[in-house]
Design a protein around this motif. Structure first.
Motif, PDB file in Angstrom:
ATOM      1  N   VAL A   1       4.476  -0.822   0.504  1.00 52.47           N
ATOM      2  CA  VAL A   1       3.764   0.414   0.177  1.00 52.47           C
ATOM      3  C   VAL A   1       4.059   1.431   1.270  1.00 52.47           C
ATOM      4  O   VAL A   1       4.249   1.068   2.434  1.00 52.47           O
ATOM      5  CB  VAL A   1       2.236   0.179   0.088  1.00 52.47           C
TER       6      VAL A   1
ATOM      7  N   THR B   1       5.589  -2.746  -6.826  1.00 48.33           N
ATOM      8  CA  THR B   1       5.200  -1.468  -6.214  1.00 48.33           C
ATOM      9  C   THR B   1       6.460  -0.615  -6.023  1.00 48.33           C
ATOM     10  O   THR B   1       6.860   0.116  -6.915  1.00 48.33           O
ATOM     11  CB  THR B   1       4.469  -1.692  -4.877  1.00 48.33           C
TER      12      THR B   1
ATOM     13  N   ILE C   1       1.472   1.023  -8.193  1.00 53.26           N
ATOM     14  CA  ILE C   1       1.437  -0.427  -8.365  1.00 53.26           C
ATOM     15  C   ILE C   1       1.264  -0.735  -9.844  1.00 53.26           C
ATOM     16  O   ILE C   1       0.504  -0.065 -10.543  1.00 53.26           O
ATOM     17  CB  ILE C   1       0.279  -1.062  -7.542  1.00 53.26           C
TER      18      ILE C   1
END
Length: 266
Positions: free
Chosen positions: A147, A179, A200
């Motif tokens: 992320v 993601t 996500i």
């Protein structure tokens, strides 16, 4: 000091003070009023909105983006060439999705790609430089997910993870399908927001996606609704922390959540 000199000194100070105050008052210029959408973006992305002038929003690295390009656009044109104002064209509403969604009512799908590139990275390599790995729902799922750290997206997703991890009844839904993935949106030349590591996808076994259900469709095709399987509690927790849900789109994508806090301000 002689009285006459004292008189002129006091008079001179008074005149200077009055004229000085008058000049300052005349020179005071109120800061320009920003369009509402720019104010919102400045509020949620304070490190990236540098200014606004001549109908342009100035962002990171002094990139000038059209606030309003003054063009009438079709749905397809909005998907492919949204200005800043266009991103707010359809209001995203928190809470339960309506049972019927109007055609092309896709709040959040109109994105200005240059804006997201300016914040998160103009290339795959630039995005990768700002990635971190989080442990997603460590008790229930325990997945390692990349992320972005830009705008604190990693921290917000960890808040989501912490809350969801207290709900074992949702464990099967929470398995992530991914993601970060630098790629175009299916059937488009525009980058998916997965490219910026701000989205996500959850378990595809409990998800619906319009192009799965209508494999020969395009953006102009009339499509029906879908039967949602994602519990409302999951959606509420994501929205609480700045993520919108693709299940509220006419072109539905119920596995998909993306960080778009500008659309969740009230």
């Amino acid at each position: 000091m002689k009285p006459i000199l004292k008189y002129y000194l006091v008079l001179s100070i008074a005149i200077f003070t009055l004229t000085g105050c008058s000049k300052n008052n005349d020179d005071t210029v109120d800061p320009p009023t920003l369009p509402t959408e720019v104010e919102i973006l400045k509020q949620v992305y304070p490190d990236h909105i540098l200014g606004y002038e001549n109908d342009k929003m100035i962002v990171t690295k002094y990139i000038y983006l059209d606030y309003d390009d003054k063009k009438e656009k079709s749905h397809i044109q909005l998907i492919n060439n949204a200005d800043i104002q266009d991103m707010f064209l359809i209001k995203y509403k928190k809470g339960e999705a309506p049972s019927v969604i109007a055609k092309n009512d896709d709040p959040g799908r109109y994105r200005n790609e240059r804006f997201f590139k300016a914040m998160y990275g103009n290339s795959e390599a630039e995005v990768i430089k700002n990635l971190t790995i989080i442990t997603w729902c460590p008790k229930l799922v325990n997945q390692q997910l990349p992320v972005t750290t830009i705008n604190g997206v990693d921290k917000q997703l960890l808040k989501v993870s912490t809350e969801l991890d207290e709900h074992p009844e949702w464990a099967d839904y929470l398995i992530s399908a991914g993601t970060f993935n630098w790629r175009n949106i299916a059937g488009s030349s525009m980058l998916s927001v997965h490219s910026f590591a701000i989205a996500i996808d959850l378990n595809t076994a409990y998800s619906s996606y319009w192009l799965w259900d209508y494999p020969n469709a395009d953006e102009n095709t009339d499509i029906g609704g879908f039967i949602n399987q994602i519990p409302q509690g999951i959606i509420d927790i994501f929205e609480k922390h700045g993520f919108i849900w693709g299940g509220k789109w006419y072109h539905y994508d119920s596995m998909h959540f993306e960080y778009r806090p500008e659309l969740l301000t009230e």
